[in-house]
Design a protein around this motif. Structure first.
Motif, PDB file in Angstrom:
ATOM      1  N   SER A  33       0.816  -1.203   0.000  1.00  0.00           N
ATOM      2  CA  SER A  33       0.000   0.000   0.000  1.00  0.00           C
ATOM      3  C   SER A  33       0.853   1.257   0.000  1.00  0.00           C
ATOM      4  O   SER A  33       0.409   2.318  -0.418  1.00  0.00           O
ATOM      5  N   LYS A  34       2.099   1.134   0.456  1.00  0.00           N
ATOM      6  CA  LYS A  34       2.990   2.292   0.473  1.00  0.00           C
ATOM      7  C   LYS A  34       3.264   2.811  -0.925  1.00  0.00           C
ATOM      8  O   LYS A  34       3.589   3.971  -1.116  1.00  0.00           O
ATOM      9  N   ALA A  35       3.195   1.909  -1.892  1.00  0.00           N
ATOM     10  CA  ALA A  35       3.470   2.308  -3.264  1.00  0.00           C
ATOM     11  C   ALA A  35       2.193   2.387  -4.090  1.00  0.00           C
ATOM     12  O   ALA A  35       2.232   2.286  -5.304  1.00  0.00           O
ATOM     13  N   SER A  36       1.070   2.526  -3.443  1.00  0.00           N
ATOM     14  CA  SER A  36      -0.215   2.506  -4.136  1.00  0.00           C
ATOM     15  C   SER A  36      -0.282   3.573  -5.205  1.00  0.00           C
ATOM     16  O   SER A  36       0.161   4.700  -5.024  1.00  0.00           O
ATOM     17  N   MET A  37      -0.836   3.193  -6.338  1.00  0.00           N
ATOM     18  CA  MET A  37      -0.986   4.129  -7.428  1.00  0.00           C
ATOM     19  C   MET A  37      -2.346   4.835  -7.388  1.00  0.00           C
ATOM     20  O   MET A  37      -2.624   5.690  -8.212  1.00  0.00           O
ATOM     21  N   SER A  38      -3.219   4.461  -6.448  1.00  0.00           N
ATOM     22  CA  SER A  38      -4.564   5.002  -6.435  1.00  0.00           C
ATOM     23  C   SER A  38      -4.569   6.505  -6.286  1.00  0.00           C
ATOM     24  O   SER A  38      -5.375   7.209  -6.881  1.00  0.00           O
ATOM     25  N   SER A  39      -3.644   7.029  -5.446  1.00  0.00           N
ATOM     26  CA  SER A  39      -3.605   8.476  -5.252  1.00  0.00           C
ATOM     27  C   SER A  39      -3.241   9.179  -6.534  1.00  0.00           C
ATOM     28  O   SER A  39      -3.705  10.287  -6.811  1.00  0.00           O
ATOM     29  N   LEU A 394      30.615  20.985  -2.095  1.00  0.00           N
ATOM     30  CA  LEU A 394      31.280  20.191  -3.131  1.00  0.00           C
ATOM     31  C   LEU A 394      31.615  18.772  -2.665  1.00  0.00           C
ATOM     32  O   LEU A 394      31.632  17.836  -3.470  1.00  0.00           O
ATOM     33  N   HIS A 395      31.869  18.606  -1.369  1.00  0.00           N
ATOM     34  CA  HIS A 395      32.358  17.322  -0.858  1.00  0.00           C
ATOM     35  C   HIS A 395      31.584  16.873   0.388  1.00  0.00           C
ATOM     36  O   HIS A 395      32.154  16.771   1.483  1.00  0.00           O
ATOM     37  N   PRO A 396      30.291  16.598   0.281  1.00  0.00           N
ATOM     38  CA  PRO A 396      29.551  16.101   1.458  1.00  0.00           C
ATOM     39  C   PRO A 396      30.028  14.712   1.845  1.00  0.00           C
ATOM     40  O   PRO A 396      30.539  13.962   1.010  1.00  0.00           O
ATOM     41  N   TYR A 397      29.868  14.375   3.104  1.00  0.00           N
ATOM     42  CA  TYR A 397      30.207  13.015   3.535  1.00  0.00           C
ATOM     43  C   TYR A 397      29.146  12.030   3.067  1.00  0.00           C
ATOM     44  O   TYR A 397      29.458  10.935   2.587  1.00  0.00           O
ATOM     45  N   HIS A 398      27.882  12.409   3.195  1.00  0.00           N
ATOM     46  CA  HIS A 398      26.775  11.541   2.804  1.00  0.00           C
ATOM     47  C   HIS A 398      26.222  11.982   1.453  1.00  0.00           C
ATOM     48  O   HIS A 398      26.016  13.178   1.231  1.00  0.00           O
ATOM     49  N   PRO A 399      25.933  11.050   0.547  1.00  0.00           N
ATOM     50  CA  PRO A 399      25.341  11.443  -0.733  1.00  0.00           C
ATOM     51  C   PRO A 399      23.921  11.965  -0.598  1.00  0.00           C
ATOM     52  O   PRO A 399      23.471  12.771  -1.414  1.00  0.00           O
ATOM     53  N   PHE A 400      23.179  11.522   0.445  1.00  0.00           N
ATOM     54  CA  PHE A 400      21.790  11.935   0.638  1.00  0.00           C
ATOM     55  C   PHE A 400      21.566  12.334   2.094  1.00  0.00           C
ATOM     56  O   PHE A 400      22.299  11.915   2.989  1.00  0.00           O
ATOM     57  N   ASN A 401      20.519  13.145   2.299  1.00  0.00           N
ATOM     58  CA  ASN A 401      20.098  13.389   3.672  1.00  0.00           C
ATOM     59  C   ASN A 401      19.320  12.169   4.172  1.00  0.00           C
ATOM     60  O   ASN A 401      18.915  11.315   3.376  1.00  0.00           O
ATOM     61  N   PRO A 402      19.112  12.015   5.473  1.00  0.00           N
ATOM     62  CA  PRO A 402      18.320  10.881   5.961  1.00  0.00           C
ATOM     63  C   PRO A 402      16.932  10.878   5.332  1.00  0.00           C
ATOM     64  O   PRO A 402      16.336  11.946   5.123  1.00  0.00           O
ATOM     65  N   PRO A 403      16.382   9.719   5.005  1.00  0.00           N
ATOM     66  CA  PRO A 403      15.103   9.660   4.297  1.00  0.00           C
ATOM     67  C   PRO A 403      13.967  10.286   5.094  1.00  0.00           C
ATOM     68  O   PRO A 403      13.883  10.139   6.310  1.00  0.00           O
ATOM     69  N   ARG A 404      13.096  10.980   4.387  1.00  0.00           N
ATOM     70  CA  ARG A 404      11.834  11.460   4.943  1.00  0.00           C
ATOM     71  C   ARG A 404      10.716  10.604   4.359  1.00  0.00           C
ATOM     72  O   ARG A 404      10.679  10.373   3.149  1.00  0.00           O
ATOM     73  N   VAL A 405       9.800  10.148   5.184  1.00  0.00           N
ATOM     74  CA  VAL A 405       8.696   9.307   4.738  1.00  0.00           C
ATOM     75  C   VAL A 405       7.412  10.124   4.711  1.00  0.00           C
ATOM     76  O   VAL A 405       7.073  10.797   5.695  1.00  0.00           O
ATOM     77  N   ALA A 406       6.709  10.072   3.575  1.00  0.00           N
ATOM     78  CA  ALA A 406       5.443  10.803   3.433  1.00  0.00           C
ATOM     79  C   ALA A 406       4.367  10.137   4.276  1.00  0.00           C
ATOM     80  O   ALA A 406       4.086   8.941   4.119  1.00  0.00           O
ATOM     81  N   SER A 416       2.938  13.485  -8.204  1.00  0.00           N
ATOM     82  CA  SER A 416       2.281  12.823  -7.082  1.00  0.00           C
ATOM     83  C   SER A 416       3.297  12.038  -6.264  1.00  0.00           C
ATOM     84  O   SER A 416       4.105  11.286  -6.805  1.00  0.00           O
ATOM     85  N   ILE A 417       3.248  12.233  -4.955  1.00  0.00           N
ATOM     86  CA  ILE A 417       4.094  11.478  -4.024  1.00  0.00           C
ATOM     87  C   ILE A 417       3.158  10.693  -3.108  1.00  0.00           C
ATOM     88  O   ILE A 417       2.571  11.242  -2.178  1.00  0.00           O
ATOM     89  N   PRO A 418       2.971   9.387  -3.363  1.00  0.00           N
ATOM     90  CA  PRO A 418       2.034   8.608  -2.557  1.00  0.00           C
ATOM     91  C   PRO A 418       2.499   8.458  -1.109  1.00  0.00           C
ATOM     92  O   PRO A 418       3.697   8.507  -0.804  1.00  0.00           O
ATOM     93  N   ARG A 419       1.529   8.277  -0.248  1.00  0.00           N
ATOM     94  CA  ARG A 419       1.810   8.000   1.168  1.00  0.00           C
ATOM     95  C   ARG A 419       2.756   6.800   1.283  1.00  0.00           C
ATOM     96  O   ARG A 419       2.611   5.799   0.599  1.00  0.00           O
ATOM     97  N   GLY A 420       3.734   6.901   2.176  1.00  0.00           N
ATOM     98  CA  GLY A 420       4.718   5.847   2.378  1.00  0.00           C
ATOM     99  C   GLY A 420       5.953   5.978   1.524  1.00  0.00           C
ATOM    100  O   GLY A 420       6.930   5.249   1.735  1.00  0.00           O
ATOM    101  N   SER A 421       5.957   6.922   0.577  1.00  0.00           N
ATOM    102  CA  SER A 421       7.160   7.144  -0.240  1.00  0.00           C
ATOM    103  C   SER A 421       8.286   7.696   0.624  1.00  0.00           C
ATOM    104  O   SER A 421       8.055   8.447   1.573  1.00  0.00           O
ATOM    105  N   GLN A 422       9.499   7.323   0.286  1.00  0.00           N
ATOM    106  CA  GLN A 422      10.681   7.876   0.949  1.00  0.00           C
ATOM    107  C   GLN A 422      11.305   8.925   0.044  1.00  0.00           C
ATOM    108  O   GLN A 422      11.597   8.648  -1.130  1.00  0.00           O
TER     109      GLN A 422
END
Length: 547
Positions: A33-39, A394-406, A416-422
């Motif tokens: 359901s986290k990846a639901s396309m209904s929304s 130019l030179h971050p230690y981490h390629p990404f910030n910590p994930p945020r979950v919708a 559209s960013i469905p509920r449960g997307s990171q």
């Protein structure tokens, strides 16, 4: 058990993963359901661009065959236009953002929606059951620990109380490098920077820089085995926390350890528990006895803050497990970005003598050479801070910030960013975005002076043109402490020493490691003292030359 061969081809283990995921379709249906396309259909809006993926597994097979994953994601991001990308990993939509306007939509406009964190084996392990601030999902426990961290641990009063500890560690740094100069050796800047941060955060958090007695007075001593193991363990936490593990997206696979991550995570936690627990448990008992006797004593470190908080009816506010988990949280937030930024900044400056001269001239003008730079001086070191900002960009230690979950269906940039997307913001994509930065791969601190205008330069970037400290309700509450640690580290190294390349080295190679964004090899430079000899002298017998 590796999932890809050295040549990058799928192995039998990877095929086993794919087979297992198909067999677990029914068991995993609740996660789909986290990846639901209904929304998407309801809104009539498209999902962000990205590869179509296979049924059930999405692009998991590609993730497993393309390591390191962050480089694969950035290749896909570039192919999709360089601003936003969606990759489906199992049932989870992972959305990568590399555009400042879109990043502001995530962390400002939709901050309340993107306030959650994913639940994973690594996150649960490192937070001891989601008890700390930065790793825990959104909820009452997160709110409780966030209040403790912002109002008590990182309050201005606590920061001011512990200033002497921070400056004492800056003195230790100077003396250690000076001792290495006297020995005629080449300085390993990465070693120095990481262990300065390790020593400092151990003292701020636990009230000690070593876990056991150190070398005899007068000895030239680096970190002991426990301290080396401790710093390595903290970096391991950071490297494994959001490491794109198969079970992060198929939780039913936890326990099979198909990536080999679980074994490493358990070993890291064993090390941290062995080193931290005796110190924390003794301190908690000390404060229990003080509370029972109706007494208090002066707060000496973060552990005192955590153990002394009262929850009413003569009981402590925090449990022992909450204190242990928050101690780890504080430490991992303080060690990576300062040490990595200073190593890269010094490496870049070695190849740009004019930049180095400007930074040292600023130090001589603001502080001089008759005393050591102190925390009140840092506000006036705008060019030095611009150099650090440029290293963050130019030179971050981490390629990404910590994930945020919708936590609800939403939109970003018309997608559209469905509920449960990171949603993860690309530090590389933002900081090196050619639509934002002129000559993005060029180290040019002056660009940050132009952005600041007449204002004092800070290390934060509220417009999210690059990421230093995250913003919003899940943002970093330790911006002030992080700034003090980072700027003081570079300021003491530049004020105290003249740096040069080792004999036979014409240029510092600015090459990233294959599997991360750190320098491919530790920065090694020669250092020569440039201050009066008295400024390098020890304040305390027996600790003058310890790192």
């Amino acid at each position: 058990m590796p999932l890809v061969s050295s040549a990058g081809a799928p192995t039998l283990a990877m095929l086993a993963v794919m087979a297992a995921t198909f067999l677990l379709v029914v068991a995993l249906s609740r996660h789909r359901s986290k990846a639901s396309m209904s929304s998407t259909a309801a809104r009539g809006l498209p999902l962000p661009p990205g590869p179509p993926g296979l049924p059930v597994v999405g692009s998991m097979h590609q993730m497993l065959a393309n390591k390191p994953v962050f480089r694969w994601l950035h290749r896909l991001l570039e192919h999709s236009g360089g601003e936003i990308l969606r990759v489906r990993l199992g049932p989870v939509n992972v959305v990568v953002v590399a555009c400042p306007e879109m990043a502001r939509e995530v962390l400002r406009k939709n901050d309340a929606v993107f306030a959650d964190r994913p639940t994973t084996f690594a996150a649960e392990s490192f937070s001891m059951g989601y008890r700390s601030v930065s790793i825990s999902p959104y909820g009452d426990q997160w709110r409780k620990m966030r209040r403790v961290l912002t109002a008590e641990v990182l309050s201005p009063a606590t920061e001011n109380r512990l200033r002497g500890t921070r400056e004492d560690e800056a003195d230790h740094l100077l003396r250690y490098v000076h001792a290495q100069c006297a020995a005629g050796g080449v300085i390993d800047v990465r070693h120095v920077a990481r262990h300065f941060c390790g020593n400092l955060i151990r003292r701020l958090t636990l009230g000690r820089r070593h876990f056991r007695p150190t070398a005899a007075a007068g000895a030239v001593a680096g970190p002991g085995p426990d301290e080396v193991e401790h710093v390595d363990a903290l970096f391991a936490v950071l490297n494994y926390l959001d490491a794109f593990c198969v079970s992060d997206y198929f939780p039913a696979l936890v326990g099979l350890d198909l990536d080999g991550h679980e074994k490493v995570i358990r070993a890291v936690m064993s090390t941290l528990n062995r080193l931290h627990d005796p110190v924390i448990e003794d301190r908690v008992e000390e404060w229990r006895l003080l509370r029972k006797a109706g007494e208090r004593r002066e707060i000496a470190d973060f552990l005192d803050v955590l153990a002394s908080l009262d929850g009413g009816a003569g009981r402590p506010l925090l449990t022992v497990q909450e204190i242990k988990s928050q101690a780890i949280d504080i430490m991992i937030a303080s060690i990576d970005n300062p040490s990595n930024a200073v190593e890269w900044a010094l490496a870049e400056m070695m190849n740009k003598p004019d930049t180095m001269r400007k930074a040292m001239a600023e130090l001589d003008g603001v502080v001089g050479r008759d005393r050591l730079v102190q925390e009140p001086d840092l506000r006036g070191l705008n060019y030095l801070k611009a150099c650090i900002r440029e290293a963050f960009r130019l030179h971050p230690y981490h390629p990404f910030n910590p994930p945020r979950v919708a936590m609800a269906d939403t939109t970003v940039a018309g997608y559209s960013i469905p509920r449960g997307s990171q949603v993860i913001l690309s530090r590389v994509g933002l900081g090196r975005n050619p639509k934002v930065w002129d000559e993005p791969l060029e180290f040019r601190p002056e660009r940050h002076l132009d952005l600041a205008g007449d204002a004092t330069v800070g290390l934060g970037e509220p417009e999210l043109r690059f990421l230093s400290f995250s913003t919003g309700r899940r943002g970093c509450p330790g911006i002030s402490l992080g700034t003090l640690i980072t700027v003081m580290l570079l300021a003491r190294l530049l004020q105290g020493f003249t740096w040069s390349k080792p004999p036979g080295v014409d240029r510092v190679e600015l090459q990233e490691a294959d599997a991360s964004l750190v320098m491919a090899g530790p920065l090694r430079l020669q250092a020569k003292p440039r201050l009066p000899a008295r400024l390098y002298q020890a304040k305390h017998d027996g600790s003058a030359q310890e790192m």
